[in-house]
Write an enzyme that holds these catalytic residues in place. Structure first.
Site, PDB file in Angstrom:
ATOM      1  N   ASP A  80       0.878  -1.157   0.000  1.00 47.61           N
ATOM      2  CA  ASP A  80       0.000   0.000   0.000  1.00 47.61           C
ATOM      3  C   ASP A  80       0.925   1.219   0.000  1.00 47.61           C
ATOM      4  OD1 ASP A  80      -2.362   1.542   0.251  1.00 47.61           O
ATOM      5  OD2 ASP A  80      -2.048   1.694   2.403  1.00 47.61           O
ATOM      6  N   LEU A  81       0.398   2.382  -0.280  1.00 41.55           N
ATOM      7  CA  LEU A  81       1.242   3.575  -0.387  1.00 41.55           C
ATOM      8  C   LEU A  81       1.179   4.450   0.863  1.00 41.55           C
ATOM      9  CD1 LEU A  81       3.109   5.296  -2.197  1.00 41.55           C
ATOM     10  CD2 LEU A  81       1.049   6.395  -3.103  1.00 41.55           C
ATOM     11  N   ASP A  82       0.054   5.117   1.054  1.00 39.09           N
ATOM     12  CA  ASP A  82      -0.066   6.055   2.170  1.00 39.09           C
ATOM     13  C   ASP A  82      -0.011   5.334   3.509  1.00 39.09           C
ATOM     14  OD1 ASP A  82      -0.297   8.184   0.448  1.00 39.09           O
ATOM     15  OD2 ASP A  82      -2.482   8.119   0.398  1.00 39.09           O
TER      16      ASP A  82
ATOM     17  N   THR B  35       1.304  10.723   3.194  1.00 39.49           N
ATOM     18  CA  THR B  35       0.579  11.847   2.598  1.00 39.49           C
ATOM     19  C   THR B  35      -0.781  12.021   3.273  1.00 39.49           C
ATOM     20  OG1 THR B  35      -0.412  10.479   0.874  1.00 39.49           O
ATOM     21  CG2 THR B  35       1.707  11.507   0.372  1.00 39.49           C
TER      22      THR B  35
ATOM     23  N   LYS C  16      -9.201   6.025   5.805  1.00 38.86           N
ATOM     24  CA  LYS C  16      -7.972   5.295   5.464  1.00 38.86           C
ATOM     25  C   LYS C  16      -8.279   4.140   4.520  1.00 38.86           C
ATOM     26  CE  LYS C  16      -4.485   5.931   9.072  1.00 38.86           C
ATOM     27  NZ  LYS C  16      -3.673   5.206  10.076  1.00 38.86           N
ATOM     28  N   GLY C  17      -7.573   4.082   3.408  1.00 34.80           N
ATOM     29  CA  GLY C  17      -7.745   2.988   2.471  1.00 34.80           C
ATOM     30  C   GLY C  17      -9.010   3.066   1.633  1.00 34.80           C
ATOM     31  N   VAL C  18      -9.748   4.170   1.743  1.00 36.48           N
ATOM     32  CA  VAL C  18     -11.024   4.331   1.042  1.00 36.48           C
ATOM     33  C   VAL C  18     -10.815   5.212  -0.192  1.00 36.48           C
ATOM     34  CG1 VAL C  18     -13.389   5.179   1.265  1.00 36.48           C
ATOM     35  CG2 VAL C  18     -12.277   4.073   3.207  1.00 36.48           C
TER      36      VAL C  18
ATOM     37  N   ARG D 147     -11.399   7.912  -3.322  1.00 36.94           N
ATOM     38  CA  ARG D 147     -11.746   9.338  -3.265  1.00 36.94           C
ATOM     39  C   ARG D 147     -13.256   9.550  -3.251  1.00 36.94           C
ATOM     40  NH1 ARG D 147      -9.515  12.387  -8.158  1.00 36.94           N
ATOM     41  NH2 ARG D 147      -7.632  11.376  -7.398  1.00 36.94           N
TER      42      ARG D 147
ATOM     43  N   SER E  49      -2.682   0.325  -4.319  1.00 35.88           N
ATOM     44  CA  SER E  49      -3.155   1.498  -3.578  1.00 35.88           C
ATOM     45  C   SER E  49      -4.430   2.067  -4.180  1.00 35.88           C
ATOM     46  CB  SER E  49      -2.056   2.578  -3.601  1.00 35.88           C
ATOM     47  OG  SER E  49      -2.542   3.811  -3.121  1.00 35.88           O
ATOM     48  N   ALA E  50      -5.266   2.639  -3.318  1.00 43.98           N
ATOM     49  CA  ALA E  50      -6.480   3.306  -3.782  1.00 43.98           C
ATOM     50  C   ALA E  50      -6.175   4.678  -4.376  1.00 43.98           C
ATOM     51  CB  ALA E  50      -7.462   3.466  -2.619  1.00 43.98           C
ATOM     52  N   SER E  51      -4.963   5.176  -4.147  1.00 42.89           N
ATOM     53  CA  SER E  51      -4.606   6.511  -4.609  1.00 42.89           C
ATOM     54  C   SER E  51      -4.519   6.588  -6.131  1.00 42.89           C
ATOM     55  CB  SER E  51      -3.262   6.930  -4.013  1.00 42.89           C
ATOM     56  OG  SER E  51      -2.824   8.147  -4.582  1.00 42.89           O
ATOM     57  N   LYS E  52      -5.170   7.591  -6.701  1.00 46.14           N
ATOM     58  CA  LYS E  52      -5.057   7.820  -8.141  1.00 46.14           C
ATOM     59  C   LYS E  52      -3.808   8.639  -8.479  1.00 46.14           C
ATOM     60  CE  LYS E  52      -9.936   7.393  -9.354  1.00 46.14           C
ATOM     61  NZ  LYS E  52     -11.074   7.988 -10.085  1.00 46.14           N
ATOM     62  N   ASN E  53      -3.135   9.112  -7.445  1.00 44.07           N
ATOM     63  CA  ASN E  53      -1.944   9.928  -7.642  1.00 44.07           C
ATOM     64  C   ASN E  53      -0.663   9.170  -7.320  1.00 44.07           C
ATOM     65  OD1 ASN E  53      -3.488  12.438  -8.158  1.00 44.07           O
ATOM     66  ND2 ASN E  53      -4.113  12.167  -6.036  1.00 44.07           N
TER      67      ASN E  53
ATOM     68  N   LYS F 240     -11.022  -1.313  -1.512  1.00 41.09           N
ATOM     69  CA  LYS F 240     -10.772  -2.188  -0.371  1.00 41.09           C
ATOM     70  C   LYS F 240     -11.899  -1.960   0.630  1.00 41.09           C
ATOM     71  CE  LYS F 240      -5.799  -1.299  -0.954  1.00 41.09           C
ATOM     72  NZ  LYS F 240      -4.621  -0.629  -0.378  1.00 41.09           N
TER      73      LYS F 240
ATOM     74  N   GLU G 148       0.344  -3.338   4.703  1.00 41.94           N
ATOM     75  CA  GLU G 148      -0.840  -2.478   4.805  1.00 41.94           C
ATOM     76  C   GLU G 148      -0.894  -1.770   6.156  1.00 41.94           C
ATOM     77  OE1 GLU G 148      -3.489  -1.087   3.850  1.00 41.94           O
ATOM     78  OE2 GLU G 148      -3.876  -1.810   1.817  1.00 41.94           O
ATOM     79  N   ASP G 149      -1.507  -0.589   6.167  1.00 44.42           N
ATOM     80  CA  ASP G 149      -1.673   0.133   7.431  1.00 44.42           C
ATOM     81  C   ASP G 149      -3.132   0.359   7.795  1.00 44.42           C
ATOM     82  OD1 ASP G 149      -2.216   2.147   5.456  1.00 44.42           O
ATOM     83  OD2 ASP G 149      -1.797   3.675   6.980  1.00 44.42           O
TER      84      ASP G 149
END
Length: 215
Positions: free
Chosen positions: A17-19, A25, A53-55, A57, A122-126, A153, A177-178
């Site tokens: 996972d990223l964040d 971030t 978290k993990g959700v 946008r 990751s759920a992040s689009k960035n 997720k 994962e966090d």
């Protein structure tokens, strides 16, 4: 209980996972969501932020609108989400390579040297932008982010796609994962999972940071 190195010996691919795992971030997301919530006349606090978290946008926006008691059309929701993302990206643009979380670079180097396949889930689009800004993108064989999946997720889609693109079976992958939603997604995908932080259920191991993996 097995150590992180014991778990790594049993698999061939690692999915991050990223964040909250490789970078932090979360504070940028919090600032951007809080700015939007203020426009909606809602006091967005750390308590609500933890629930995002993990959700994705759009799913996060739906929660905020519900908390604020605001109805919005689909076009208004899209505009709000895009506005929040612009504010977030303004903050991300200032990120530097020294802002990765402790242990991240050391673990990525070690995994590459030991011929592990590495993916982002990751759920992040960035995510590509963040990995580029922090100097980590070259370590990844596969990037599965919010642009690649339609289900958030705890649905396992993001991790199953990562395993597929790594050309590995799910049981040959280990996830870092966090967030509880991410841990649940990894479990649903049939993968081992190391949790970063406390109060996570269903992990094979919980550690405070990636610094603990190789030590």
């Amino acid at each position: 209980m097995k150590s992180a190195l014991d778990l790594l010996k049993e698999i061939k691919g690692v999915i991050f996972d990223l964040d909250g795992v490789l970078v932090d971030t979360a504070v940028f997301h919090f600032q951007a969501w809080k700015r939007l919530a203020q426009e909606l006349r809602f006091d967005f606090t750390e308590i609500e932020n933890e629930q995002l978290k993990g959700v994705s946008r759009m799913a996060s926006l739906e929660k905020i609108l519900k908390w604020a008691g605001v109805d919005a059309s689909e076009s208004e929701k899209i505009e709000m989400a895009e506005r929040k993302n612009r504010w977030y990206l303004d903050l991300v643009q200032e990120m530097r390579a020294d802002e990765v979380l402790p242990g991240s670079m050391e673990l990525l180097h070690w995994l590459k040297q030991n011929d592990y396949r590495i993916a982002l889930g990751s759920a992040s689009k960035n995510a590509p932008l963040i990995l580029e800004k922090t100097g980590m993108i070259s370590f990844f064989d596969v990037l599965i982010d919010g642009n690649s999946v339609s289900l958030s997720k705890p649905h396992p889609e993001v991790f199953l796609k990562a395993a597929r693109d790594l050309q590995l079976l799910p049981e040959s992958c280990l996830v870092f994962e966090d967030a509880q939603a991410g841990v649940d997604a990894a479990r649903a995908a049939g993968m081992s999972v190391i949790g970063i932080g406390c109060n996570l259920n269903g992990t094979d191991l919980s550690i405070n940071s990636l610094e603990k993996v190789l030590n």
